[in-house]
Design an enzyme around this catalytic site. Structure first.
Site, PDB file in Angstrom:
ATOM      1  N   HIS A 136       0.835  -1.203   0.000  1.00 14.82           N
ATOM      2  CA  HIS A 136       0.000   0.000   0.000  1.00 14.82           C
ATOM      3  C   HIS A 136       0.865   1.246   0.000  1.00 14.82           C
ATOM      4  O   HIS A 136       1.817   1.358   0.781  1.00 14.82           O
ATOM      5  CB  HIS A 136      -0.894   0.026   1.242  1.00 14.82           C
ATOM      6  CG  HIS A 136      -1.597   1.342   1.440  1.00 14.82           C
ATOM      7  ND1 HIS A 136      -1.220   2.254   2.401  1.00 14.82           N
ATOM      8  CD2 HIS A 136      -2.620   1.919   0.761  1.00 14.82           C
ATOM      9  CE1 HIS A 136      -2.000   3.318   2.336  1.00 14.82           C
ATOM     10  NE2 HIS A 136      -2.853   3.143   1.352  1.00 14.82           N
ATOM     11  N   SER A 137       0.588   2.193  -0.893  1.00 16.40           N
ATOM     12  CA  SER A 137       1.211   3.512  -0.895  1.00 16.40           C
ATOM     13  C   SER A 137       2.731   3.417  -1.033  1.00 16.40           C
ATOM     14  O   SER A 137       3.231   2.943  -2.062  1.00 16.40           O
ATOM     15  CB  SER A 137       0.793   4.285   0.359  1.00 16.40           C
ATOM     16  OG  SER A 137       1.140   5.644   0.279  1.00 16.40           O
ATOM     17  N   ALA A 138       3.497   3.806  -0.009  1.00 16.13           N
ATOM     18  CA  ALA A 138       4.947   3.634  -0.070  1.00 16.13           C
ATOM     19  C   ALA A 138       5.307   2.158  -0.156  1.00 16.13           C
ATOM     20  O   ALA A 138       6.329   1.789  -0.761  1.00 16.13           O
ATOM     21  CB  ALA A 138       5.603   4.263   1.160  1.00 16.13           C
ATOM     22  N   ALA A 140       3.607  -0.050  -1.850  1.00 11.73           N
ATOM     23  CA  ALA A 140       3.454  -0.378  -3.268  1.00 11.73           C
ATOM     24  C   ALA A 140       4.692   0.053  -4.045  1.00 11.73           C
ATOM     25  O   ALA A 140       5.182  -0.664  -4.931  1.00 11.73           O
ATOM     26  CB  ALA A 140       2.212   0.317  -3.825  1.00 11.73           C
ATOM     27  N   HIS A 262      -7.441   7.347   1.122  1.00 14.64           N
ATOM     28  CA  HIS A 262      -6.142   6.690   0.951  1.00 14.64           C
ATOM     29  C   HIS A 262      -5.900   5.579   1.974  1.00 14.64           C
ATOM     30  O   HIS A 262      -5.458   4.485   1.607  1.00 14.64           O
ATOM     31  CB  HIS A 262      -5.040   7.749   1.054  1.00 14.64           C
ATOM     32  CG  HIS A 262      -3.667   7.231   0.745  1.00 14.64           C
ATOM     33  ND1 HIS A 262      -3.269   6.889  -0.530  1.00 14.64           N
ATOM     34  CD2 HIS A 262      -2.596   6.994   1.545  1.00 14.64           C
ATOM     35  CE1 HIS A 262      -2.020   6.469  -0.505  1.00 14.64           C
ATOM     36  NE2 HIS A 262      -1.584   6.515   0.739  1.00 14.64           N
TER      37      HIS A 262
END
Length: 287
Positions: A136-138, A140, A262
């Site tokens: 997820h996010s960073a 990813a 998010h």
């Protein structure tokens, strides 16, 4: 659910206490089953987000009314912590904080830790490429940096890359995203990658110099997820990453029908479960 599984926390590194990972076992000795391995977000720096934040998604994966055999194909779950960069809202006194507790990491420490954590798991459980790497996010970003060869490990560790990667709400084009957001993301990227935007570009997943397919010849699928409600990551971010992977010959599926802000997607877990089970069912049926 997750609390009913055998859980163990392991240290995979000795430099920092954040070099740790959690494991929830289902059928760990069955090498024909798949592991689900998660990399959390938090913009490389948020100490409030750690490996245990995957627990809700594990619960949803186990409870999901999936009509497929994907759930029965899971050997276990793992979730990785990694060294963090400084966070202005959570300062540390460098003169009194033990070195093993410092959050002062910069690239490539984050992705190196992911590499080391995966090497630890593969040595311990012997699953090779039979895993789904979720981020997820960073997280990813870290998953795709790993695929792109940006880990700087040179200590004899070897990692077999996953068959499937599921990055969602990811950060892939540092300068591009910062420019589209009016320069407001520079603080995040500077803390993790240094002050030079050219340095950001050099390590962004969108710009890795090698072909993804060239490094990941046995990879089967990247499922990219994005929510239209995401207040931090915009649609061009996922579109650009999908186009780059496709140019490199990687099989890509893009889900833009996620909903929620998010952090809500990982906090609730249901949509993470849906992505993971769909991707796992896809690879199991294609085996």
């Amino acid at each position: 659910m997750a609390e009913s599984l055998k859980y163990t926390c392991h240290q995979y590194g000795s430099i920092n206490e954040l070099q740790r990972l959690g494991v929830w076992e289902l059928d760990p000795v069955n090498i024909n089953k798949y592991w689900i391995i998660y990399i959390h977000g938090g913009c490389w720096r948020d100490p409030r987000i750690d490996h245990k934040t995957f627990a809700n998604s594990i619960n949803c994966i186990l409870a999901h009314p999936s009509p497929t055999s994907a759930q029965s194909s899971i050997a276990g779950f793992a979730s990785l912590d990694y060294r963090l960069s400084p966070h202005p809202d959570f300062p540390q006194d460098l003169s009194t904080t033990p070195e093993s507790q410092l959050r002062n990491a910069t690239h490539p420490a984050h992705v190196n830790d992911v590499y080391s954590g995966l090497a630890f798991l593969q040595r311990r459980y012997g699953f090779g490429s039979r895993y789904v790497l979720v981020g997820h996010s960073a997280g990813a970003c870290l998953a795709l940096q790993l695929l792109g060869g940006l880990a700087g490990i040179d200590n004899g560790l070897e990692v077999v890359l996953p068959e499937v990667v599921v990055p969602f709400e990811g950060i892939y084009d540092f300068s591009g995203l910062n420019n589209r957001k009016g320069g407001t993301y520079a603080e995040y990227f500077s803390g993790a990658f240094g002050d030079d935007p050219l340095g950001w570009d050099a390590v962004a997943p969108l710009n890795v110099p090698e072909s993804f397919r060239g490094r990941w010849a046995d990879g089967k699928l990247v499922l990219l997820g994005w929510s239209k409600d995401d207040e931090l990551i915009d649609e061009p971010e996922v579109d650009a990453m999908a186009a780059r992977l496709q140019r490199d010959g990687v099989r890509v599926v893009v889900w833009k029908d996620l909903s929620g802000r998010h952090d809500e997607i990982w906090e609730q877990g249901e949509q993470v479960a849906k992505m993971v089970l769909w991707a796992l069912d896809d690879v199991v049926r294609g085996t």
